[in-house]
Scaffold this active site. Structure first.
Site, short mmCIF file in Angstrom:
data_model
loop_
_atom_site.label_atom_id
_atom_site.label_comp_id
_atom_site.label_asym_id
_atom_site.label_seq_id
_atom_site.Cartn_x
_atom_site.Cartn_y
_atom_site.Cartn_z
CG ASP A 256 37.45 24.99 -47.50
OD1 ASP A 256 36.86 25.06 -46.44
OD2 ASP A 256 38.78 24.77 -47.51
CG ASP B 172 41.62 38.16 -40.37
OD1 ASP B 172 41.20 36.93 -40.45
OD2 ASP B 172 41.65 38.92 -39.43
CD GLU C 81 39.20 27.52 -43.85
OE1 GLU C 81 39.95 26.32 -43.70
OE2 GLU C 81 38.90 28.02 -42.76
#
Length: 182
Positions: free
Chosen positions: A41, A58, A84
């Site tokens: 993460d 992004d 994410e």
């Protein structure tokens, strides 16, 4: 092909991950072929989005996947699990070896400056490792254990890798997890 790849990051899809981990679990149950997964993460991802915008967010995700893909074995694979969050599947890999691989990736990625609008920022991730260890374990249990270890890594200060252990299941752990806010 569309079902297999995440169109933004070019990581494999969650759908494909579910197929692949089922295959690995089946191999393990039949031949004792141990495998591990890493639940990854991004650290402070919301902050990156808020401060630099979603296009930058992004871009950072794409850079992460590209970095991981270029620095793992051909038999290892990276999947976008959601937002994410990513999972790396490491066939024929015990936890200690998985830890070494993921920690090397973590370190290398954190050292790599991201060029964003004229400044260079460093982005980190936290990861939890889970080695399959019980033939009765379900796919969900394996993923949840890796996820718990990842949260533990966040709680310990982020930008680190933590291997799962049974103590992460105790009530006090669940309560302390409420503090983590990324």
């Amino acid at each position: 092909e569309k079902l297999l790849k995440d169109c933004l990051t070019d990581a494999y899809s969650r759908y494909y991950f579910n197929l692949r981990i089922a295959e690995e679990l089946e191999r393990y149950r039949r031949n004792d072929t141990i495998f591990s997964i890493a639940f990854i993460d991004m650290d402070h991802y919301k902050q990156i989005n808020d401060e630099y915008g979603h296009q930058t967010g992004d871009y950072v995700l794409k850079e992460l996947v590209s970095y991981i893909s270029n620095n793992i074995r051909k038999c290892d694979s990276v999947y976008r699990y959601g937002g994410e969050e990513f999972i790396i599947l490491l066939p024929d890999t015990v936890e200690e070896k998985a830890y070494m691989v993921i920690d090397r990736l973590r370190h290398g990625f954190s050292e790599k400056p991201m060029r964003i609008g004229g400044e260079a920022i460093h982005v980190t991730f936290s990861a939890g490792i889970k080695q399959v260890s019980d033939k009765n374990e379900s796919i969900d249990e394996i993923i949840n254990d890796a996820d718990k270890a990842m949260y533990y890594a966040k709680k310990l200060g982020r930008n680190r890798v933590v291997g799962y252990n049974e103590e992460m299941n105790v009530e006090s752990f669940k309560r302390t997890m409420l503090i983590v806010d990324d």
